[in-house]
Design a protein around this motif. Structure first.
Motif, PDB file in Angstrom:
ATOM      1  N   SER A 254       0.833  -1.204   0.000  1.00 53.55           N
ATOM      2  CA  SER A 254       0.000   0.000   0.000  1.00 53.55           C
ATOM      3  C   SER A 254       0.867   1.253   0.000  1.00 53.55           C
ATOM      4  CB  SER A 254      -0.910  -0.010   1.237  1.00 53.55           C
ATOM      5  OG  SER A 254      -1.472   1.260   1.486  1.00 53.55           O
ATOM      6  N   GLU A 255       1.929   1.213   0.787  1.00 55.28           N
ATOM      7  CA  GLU A 255       2.835   2.356   0.873  1.00 55.28           C
ATOM      8  C   GLU A 255       3.458   2.672  -0.479  1.00 55.28           C
ATOM      9  OE1 GLU A 255       7.088   3.158   3.030  1.00 55.28           O
ATOM     10  OE2 GLU A 255       5.590   1.985   4.103  1.00 55.28           O
ATOM     11  N   LEU A 256       3.845   1.627  -1.182  1.00 56.38           N
ATOM     12  CA  LEU A 256       4.448   1.791  -2.502  1.00 56.38           C
ATOM     13  C   LEU A 256       3.457   2.388  -3.491  1.00 56.38           C
ATOM     14  CD1 LEU A 256       6.955   1.346  -4.198  1.00 56.38           C
ATOM     15  CD2 LEU A 256       6.158  -0.971  -4.668  1.00 56.38           C
ATOM     16  N   LEU A 257       2.209   1.926  -3.448  1.00 61.96           N
ATOM     17  CA  LEU A 257       1.172   2.433  -4.350  1.00 61.96           C
ATOM     18  C   LEU A 257       0.923   3.912  -4.121  1.00 61.96           C
ATOM     19  CD1 LEU A 257      -1.134   2.091  -6.396  1.00 61.96           C
ATOM     20  CD2 LEU A 257      -2.596   1.372  -4.497  1.00 61.96           C
ATOM     21  N   PHE A 258       0.756   4.297  -2.874  1.00 63.23           N
ATOM     22  CA  PHE A 258       0.486   5.704  -2.582  1.00 63.23           C
ATOM     23  C   PHE A 258       1.709   6.578  -2.852  1.00 63.23           C
ATOM     24  CE2 PHE A 258      -3.136   3.955  -0.240  1.00 63.23           C
ATOM     25  CZ  PHE A 258      -4.134   4.840  -0.633  1.00 63.23           C
ATOM     26  N   MET A 259       2.900   5.989  -2.757  1.00 63.89           N
ATOM     27  CA  MET A 259       4.104   6.744  -3.080  1.00 63.89           C
ATOM     28  C   MET A 259       4.085   7.184  -4.542  1.00 63.89           C
ATOM     29  SD  MET A 259       6.838   7.769  -1.516  1.00 63.89           S
ATOM     30  CE  MET A 259       7.087   6.602  -0.187  1.00 63.89           C
ATOM     31  N   VAL A 260       3.658   6.269  -5.415  1.00 64.57           N
ATOM     32  CA  VAL A 260       3.585   6.580  -6.847  1.00 64.57           C
ATOM     33  C   VAL A 260       2.566   7.689  -7.106  1.00 64.57           C
ATOM     34  CG1 VAL A 260       2.978   5.642  -9.106  1.00 64.57           C
ATOM     35  CG2 VAL A 260       4.330   4.269  -7.515  1.00 64.57           C
ATOM     36  N   LEU A 261       1.483   7.698  -6.328  1.00 62.75           N
ATOM     37  CA  LEU A 261       0.402   8.667  -6.539  1.00 62.75           C
ATOM     38  C   LEU A 261       0.633   9.990  -5.822  1.00 62.75           C
ATOM     39  CD1 LEU A 261      -2.661   6.257  -6.145  1.00 62.75           C
ATOM     40  CD2 LEU A 261      -1.653   7.103  -8.279  1.00 62.75           C
ATOM     41  N   MET A 262       1.657  10.056  -4.968  1.00 60.34           N
ATOM     42  CA  MET A 262       1.842  11.242  -4.132  1.00 60.34           C
ATOM     43  C   MET A 262       1.961  12.565  -4.884  1.00 60.34           C
ATOM     44  SD  MET A 262       3.805  10.867  -0.579  1.00 60.34           S
ATOM     45  CE  MET A 262       3.507  12.603  -0.427  1.00 60.34           C
ATOM     46  N   CYS A 311      -1.070   6.412   6.077  1.00 55.63           N
ATOM     47  CA  CYS A 311      -0.504   6.834   7.361  1.00 55.63           C
ATOM     48  C   CYS A 311       0.924   7.345   7.194  1.00 55.63           C
ATOM     49  CB  CYS A 311      -0.499   5.660   8.342  1.00 55.63           C
ATOM     50  SG  CYS A 311      -2.125   5.139   8.915  1.00 55.63           S
ATOM     51  N   TYR A 312       1.731   6.578   6.513  1.00 58.20           N
ATOM     52  CA  TYR A 312       3.140   6.937   6.401  1.00 58.20           C
ATOM     53  C   TYR A 312       3.372   7.984   5.319  1.00 58.20           C
ATOM     54  CZ  TYR A 312       8.179   6.657   6.353  1.00 58.20           C
ATOM     55  OH  TYR A 312       9.507   6.982   6.425  1.00 58.20           O
ATOM     56  N   ASP A 313       2.884   7.737   4.105  1.00 50.82           N
ATOM     57  CA  ASP A 313       3.204   8.621   2.982  1.00 50.82           C
ATOM     58  C   ASP A 313       2.615  10.014   3.157  1.00 50.82           C
ATOM     59  OD1 ASP A 313       4.499   6.519   1.876  1.00 50.82           O
ATOM     60  OD2 ASP A 313       2.972   6.045   0.397  1.00 50.82           O
ATOM     61  N   PHE A 314       1.345  10.088   3.548  1.00 55.43           N
ATOM     62  CA  PHE A 314       0.678  11.385   3.598  1.00 55.43           C
ATOM     63  C   PHE A 314       1.212  12.265   4.715  1.00 55.43           C
ATOM     64  CE2 PHE A 314      -3.281  11.610   0.892  1.00 55.43           C
ATOM     65  CZ  PHE A 314      -2.865  10.624   0.010  1.00 55.43           C
ATOM     66  N   PHE A 315       1.708  11.666   5.785  1.00 52.92           N
ATOM     67  CA  PHE A 315       2.247  12.521   6.851  1.00 52.92           C
ATOM     68  C   PHE A 315       3.764  12.632   6.768  1.00 52.92           C
ATOM     69  CE2 PHE A 315       3.822  13.806  10.960  1.00 52.92           C
ATOM     70  CZ  PHE A 315       2.981  14.853  11.279  1.00 52.92           C
ATOM     71  N   PHE A 316       4.469  11.525   6.838  1.00 51.58           N
ATOM     72  CA  PHE A 316       5.923  11.597   6.941  1.00 51.58           C
ATOM     73  C   PHE A 316       6.579  12.023   5.640  1.00 51.58           C
ATOM     74  CE2 PHE A 316       4.791   8.949  10.536  1.00 51.58           C
ATOM     75  CZ  PHE A 316       5.547   9.530  11.536  1.00 51.58           C
ATOM     76  N   VAL A 317       6.161  11.452   4.523  1.00 45.19           N
ATOM     77  CA  VAL A 317       6.786  11.820   3.256  1.00 45.19           C
ATOM     78  C   VAL A 317       6.399  13.238   2.855  1.00 45.19           C
ATOM     79  CG1 VAL A 317       6.995  11.248   0.814  1.00 45.19           C
ATOM     80  CG2 VAL A 317       6.950   9.430   2.519  1.00 45.19           C
ATOM     81  N   THR A 318       5.124  13.594   3.054  1.00 44.98           N
ATOM     82  CA  THR A 318       4.714  14.981   2.800  1.00 44.98           C
ATOM     83  C   THR A 318       5.507  15.933   3.681  1.00 44.98           C
ATOM     84  OG1 THR A 318       2.470  14.347   2.179  1.00 44.98           O
ATOM     85  CG2 THR A 318       2.784  16.607   2.888  1.00 44.98           C
ATOM     86  N   GLY A 319       5.729  15.534   4.925  1.00 44.10           N
ATOM     87  CA  GLY A 319       6.516  16.367   5.828  1.00 44.10           C
ATOM     88  C   GLY A 319       7.953  16.546   5.366  1.00 44.10           C
ATOM     89  N   GLN A 320       8.520  15.493   4.784  1.00 43.51           N
ATOM     90  CA  GLN A 320       9.883  15.603   4.266  1.00 43.51           C
ATOM     91  C   GLN A 320       9.939  16.549   3.071  1.00 43.51           C
ATOM     92  OE1 GLN A 320      10.475  11.452   3.657  1.00 43.51           O
ATOM     93  NE2 GLN A 320      10.812  11.040   5.832  1.00 43.51           N
ATOM     94  N   ILE A 321       8.914  16.489   2.234  1.00 43.90           N
ATOM     95  CA  ILE A 321       8.849  17.407   1.097  1.00 43.90           C
ATOM     96  C   ILE A 321       8.639  18.842   1.581  1.00 43.90           C
ATOM     97  CG2 ILE A 321       7.529  18.033  -0.972  1.00 43.90           C
ATOM     98  CD1 ILE A 321       6.884  15.052  -1.297  1.00 43.90           C
TER      99      ILE A 321
END
Length: 418
Positions: A254-262, A311-321
């Motif tokens: 799921s994390e990988l899928l949402f990463m592509v769509l981020m 949970c991970y992509d929308f908060f942590f990865v967005t935060g890194q960006i």
């Protein structure tokens, strides 16, 4: 980058995360079932990740960046790690187990930065070349979980084999590392301050009130995150889910899928909505865990696992960006180091200590009062979400990112996949 180098880097990335996923997901179950520890001791074991995250900048900054080629340090650390993991698999009590896993995490966490450094140094266009290689890391984590489930180590009480499997992979990667492309130190002869190593030279970014609120929210949201990492596998096994580790691999898919769509979500929703959705997903996940079961509520358990991508992509990865956008060219790396130290260091440390105490407090003769346990991190995440929605304002009013920037941000995001 030639094909042979690409293949070597892909194998390196696969093994790096296979090793971590091979034992980390089922660690809580192993400690509670095999070593008969308390949940507080489980929290102490997961706390070693935070100690390793705090120590990592010193090892990478003082050794890899200044004195020795990164691939050699990677090889040595994984060879030492193989011995430590094997020893951890044969001890029979927590007091003997803990020193091995503590030292192991102190030497493993720096390797996460080393594999990225080795990869980037071989690339002409990292934004295009890195993602296909980094994806192999997520695949390694998934394969480890599926293997544990397929071999029924959880149901058969043989989780000690996970450490042996990780030790074997660590030995292979340790030896393989010496065949990787040369990655000499980049700061040889330069002076490196303590502030540089810890990212403190970027601390001025906290003068931005919106970013300060995000920073504090990041630390706070890592408290409920610790419940997930430490006790999801023991919970699923205790309530009777078969091949729980394999099912948990759905979270990485799921994390990988949402990463592509981020990039698409980032343009359409913006920073505040992305961060808020990520925190809301934490609340929903724990509510699903609280009321799910292996019968009519099985879909709730699977739903809670699959929500990991949001949970991970929308908060942590967005935060890194978000951090990358605000930091400025000079402090980009330092700012990322600062947020990593705050989350995986301080936040996860607090969460690891608190989660174990709470799980112990709700132990019952039949097992644990999981509904109550999961509602506690749900409430914590909900409180953080509420304060964030009420107080956060992105004062920078940044425009939608361009396609070129989207590609850069996607690359930065994928670097951080667990």
């Amino acid at each position: 980058m030639n094909s042979l180098t690409r293949i070597k880097l892909s194998i390196m990335m696969f093994l790096e995360f296979f090793i971590w996923g091979a034992w980390f997901v089922t660690l809580g179950t192993y400690l509670l079932s095999n070593l008969e520890t308390s949940a507080t001791q489980v929290g102490m074991a997961f706390l070693t990740q935070s100690i390793g995250a705090i120590a990592a900048p010193f090892i990478v900054g003082l050794i890899a960046d200044k004195f020795f080629p990164a691939q050699r340090i990677l090889g040595i650390l994984h060879l030492i790690g193989a011995v430590l993991l094997w020893q951890a698999s044969v001890v029979t009590d927590f007091d003997s187990f803990y020193p091995y896993i503590l030292v192991y995490m102190i030497i493993y966490m720096p390797t996460l930065a080393l594999v990225n450094s080795i990869s980037f140094r071989q690339m002409q266009n990292p934004s295009r070349e890195f993602p296909p290689i980094r994806v192999l890391g997520t695949l390694g984590w998934v394969v480890a979980g599926v293997t544990i489930g397929w071999l029924n180590w959880e149901q058969n009480g043989e989780l000690g084999m996970t450490f042996k499997m990780a030790a074997a992979a660590s030995l292979i990667l340790g030896l393989f590392s010496f065949t990787l492309p040369s990655t000499p130190p980049v700061k040889k002869g330069e002076k490196t301050s303590l502030a540089d190593l810890m990212g403190l030279d970027a601390i001025g970014i906290l003068k931005n009130r919106s970013y300060l609120l995000f920073f504090l929210s990041s630390v706070a949201i890592c408290v409920p995150l610790s419940f997930y990492y430490g006790f999801t596998n023991p919970f699923l096994n205790e309530i009777g889910m078969e091949s729980a580790a394999g099912k948990q691999s759905l979270g990485q898919i799921s994390e990988l899928l949402f990463m592509v769509l981020m990039p698409l979500f980032f343009v359409r929703l913006g920073v505040k909505k992305m961060l808020a959705i990520g925190m809301l997903a934490w609340v929903l996940r724990y509510v699903l865990f609280a009321y799910g079961n292996v019968d009519s509520g099985y879909w709730m358990l699977i739903g809670g696992i699959v929500l990991h991508g949001i949970c991970y992509d929308f908060f942590f990865v967005t935060g890194q960006i978000y951090t990358d956008n605000l930091a400025g060219e000079r402090f980009k790396s330092s700012a990322q180091g600062l947020i990593t130290l705050a989350t995986y260091g301080v936040g996860m440390l607090i969460g690891s200590m608190l989660s174990g105490v709470i799980v112990d407090a709700y132990q019952t003769p039949e097992g644990h009062a999981w509904t109550t346990i999961w509602l506690i991190p749900a409430a914590i995440a909900g409180a953080v979400l509420l304060l964030f929605i009420l107080l956060f304002k992105d004062r920078n009013n940044q425009p939608a990112i361009s396609p070129l920037a989207q590609e850069h941000d996607k690359n930065a995001a994928i670097t951080s996949l667990p």
